[in-house]
Design a protein around this motif. Sequence first.
Motif, short mmCIF file in Angstrom:
data_model
loop_
_atom_site.label_atom_id
_atom_site.label_comp_id
_atom_site.label_asym_id
_atom_site.label_seq_id
_atom_site.Cartn_x
_atom_site.Cartn_y
_atom_site.Cartn_z
N ARG A 127 0.82 -1.22 0.00
CA ARG A 127 0.00 0.00 0.00
C ARG A 127 0.86 1.26 0.00
NH1 ARG A 127 -2.82 0.40 5.39
NH2 ARG A 127 -0.77 1.26 5.92
N GLU A 128 1.86 1.32 0.88
CA GLU A 128 2.70 2.51 0.97
C GLU A 128 3.58 2.68 -0.26
OE1 GLU A 128 2.25 4.81 3.29
OE2 GLU A 128 0.61 3.46 3.87
N ALA A 129 4.05 1.56 -0.83
CA ALA A 129 4.87 1.65 -2.04
C ALA A 129 4.05 2.23 -3.20
CB ALA A 129 5.41 0.28 -2.41
N LEU A 130 2.80 1.82 -3.31
CA LEU A 130 1.93 2.35 -4.37
C LEU A 130 1.65 3.83 -4.14
CD1 LEU A 130 -0.64 -0.59 -4.78
CD2 LEU A 130 1.24 0.02 -6.31
N LYS A 131 1.43 4.21 -2.90
CA LYS A 131 1.16 5.62 -2.60
C LYS A 131 2.35 6.51 -2.97
CE LYS A 131 -2.14 5.33 1.25
NZ LYS A 131 -2.34 5.64 2.68
N ARG A 132 3.54 6.08 -2.54
CA ARG A 132 4.71 6.94 -2.70
C ARG A 132 5.20 6.99 -4.14
NH1 ARG A 132 8.27 6.26 2.88
NH2 ARG A 132 6.46 6.20 4.28
N THR A 133 4.98 5.93 -4.89
CA THR A 133 5.37 5.95 -6.31
C THR A 133 4.26 6.44 -7.21
OG1 THR A 133 4.70 3.63 -6.58
CG2 THR A 133 7.01 4.05 -5.98
N ARG A 134 3.06 6.64 -6.62
CA ARG A 134 1.87 7.06 -7.39
C ARG A 134 1.59 6.10 -8.55
NH1 ARG A 134 0.25 12.18 -5.97
NH2 ARG A 134 1.73 13.39 -4.71
N LYS A 135 1.70 4.82 -8.25
CA LYS A 135 1.43 3.79 -9.24
C LYS A 135 0.26 2.91 -8.79
CE LYS A 135 5.15 4.85 -11.66
NZ LYS A 135 5.08 5.47 -13.00
N VAL A 136 -0.27 2.13 -9.73
CA VAL A 136 -1.25 1.10 -9.42
C VAL A 136 -0.75 -0.21 -10.02
CG1 VAL A 136 -3.17 2.73 -9.36
CG2 VAL A 136 -2.64 1.55 -11.48
N GLY A 137 -1.13 -1.32 -9.38
CA GLY A 137 -0.70 -2.62 -9.88
C GLY A 137 -1.71 -3.22 -10.83
N ILE A 138 -1.28 -3.62 -12.02
CA ILE A 138 -2.15 -4.26 -13.00
C ILE A 138 -2.04 -5.77 -12.80
CG2 ILE A 138 -2.67 -4.59 -15.44
CD1 ILE A 138 -3.25 -1.79 -14.35
N LEU A 149 -9.33 -8.59 -15.83
CA LEU A 149 -8.22 -7.66 -15.71
C LEU A 149 -8.55 -6.71 -14.55
CD1 LEU A 149 -5.55 -6.69 -17.08
CD2 LEU A 149 -6.95 -5.07 -18.36
N SER A 150 -7.56 -6.32 -13.78
CA SER A 150 -7.85 -5.50 -12.61
C SER A 150 -6.69 -4.57 -12.31
CB SER A 150 -8.13 -6.38 -11.39
OG SER A 150 -6.99 -7.15 -11.06
N ALA A 151 -6.97 -3.59 -11.45
CA ALA A 151 -5.96 -2.66 -10.98
C ALA A 151 -6.03 -2.60 -9.46
CB ALA A 151 -6.17 -1.27 -11.57
N VAL A 152 -4.89 -2.76 -8.79
CA VAL A 152 -4.82 -2.64 -7.34
C VAL A 152 -4.46 -1.19 -7.01
CG1 VAL A 152 -3.69 -3.47 -5.25
CG2 VAL A 152 -4.11 -5.05 -7.14
#
Length: 334
Positions: A127-138, A149-152
């Motif tokens: 969660r924190e890695a996604l927040k700080r990099t401003r990315k989402v996981g496909i 298909l989904s996005a985390v």
Amino acid sequence: MARAIWKGSISFGLVHIPVGLFSAEKTNDLSFRQLDRRNLSPVGYRKYNKATGEEVESDVIVKGYEYESGHYVVLSDEDLLRANPEKTQTVEITDFVDLEDIEPVFYDKPYYLAPTGKNAKGYALLREALKRTRKVGIAKVVIRSREYLSAVVPQGNVLVLEILRFADEIRATDDLEVPGEDLQAMGVNDREIEMAERLVEGMTAEWSPEKYHDTYREDLMGLIQGRIDSGQTNEPDESPVPEVGEARGDVIDIMSLLKRSVEATTGGANDADEAERPAAKAPKPAAAKPAAAPKAVAKSAAKPRKAASASKPSPRSAAPAKPRASSSKKRKAA
């Protein structure tokens, strides 16, 4: 406590995080029964055996794949998991992308992901890695015998699994008749664009989802209550409804509508009038008299003009001047 509709794990790289999938939607749809208008008796939904005509209870219904006409392969819920245990029990993140790169048309349905095991640390780490990099996981995930298909996506302290549509599920827009980019061909001018921008700016607000709610549901419940109070409950009102769109269909003077909208938004007519008014032309300089000026006066008058032209920066190459420096220059010039 909320009940998980799916249990498995999120995986990215070699990290596995046990999670449960929970519905993020709460529908407020009004419940309507289908009625036979002749006696207002409810119309039922009946599951029956097409060979015998008898009703079938849900506990004896199984899934079957028809591989030939009249011949089926019977499958259990365990069979659906057994086909590929890893896919049916894993949200496997394969890529990380910018959230802004996903067009809104791809979003389908949200779910919440929550940790179910002891690996809360891994959940918080992702969660924190996604927040700080401003990315989402496909990722891809199998839910109820279908792969999605989904996005985390991180949302506060929760990870949201946004179900996405595959690219081949999105219809092309080639057959839609929409305006092109040639605004002049459609008669759109700069003044209208500027006024529309002012309207957008005047209506801009902070995103606060709590202030939006289903007002149509309230109106419909008001209509239903009115019918109950009047005692007119057995017959539907089938009188024609006026076409609201007819009054708003063809816009003749869009500029005046934009101007009135800006006035209503900003609370004043002066700003809108100023934006609509074309720029005033500079007055023509008066013709100079042919009298010759003294040499000393002419020389001193030429110096400020020369200094002004030399100090004028190029709009592309020069950096913007600091406020104090510019004000001091103005005082010297004065």
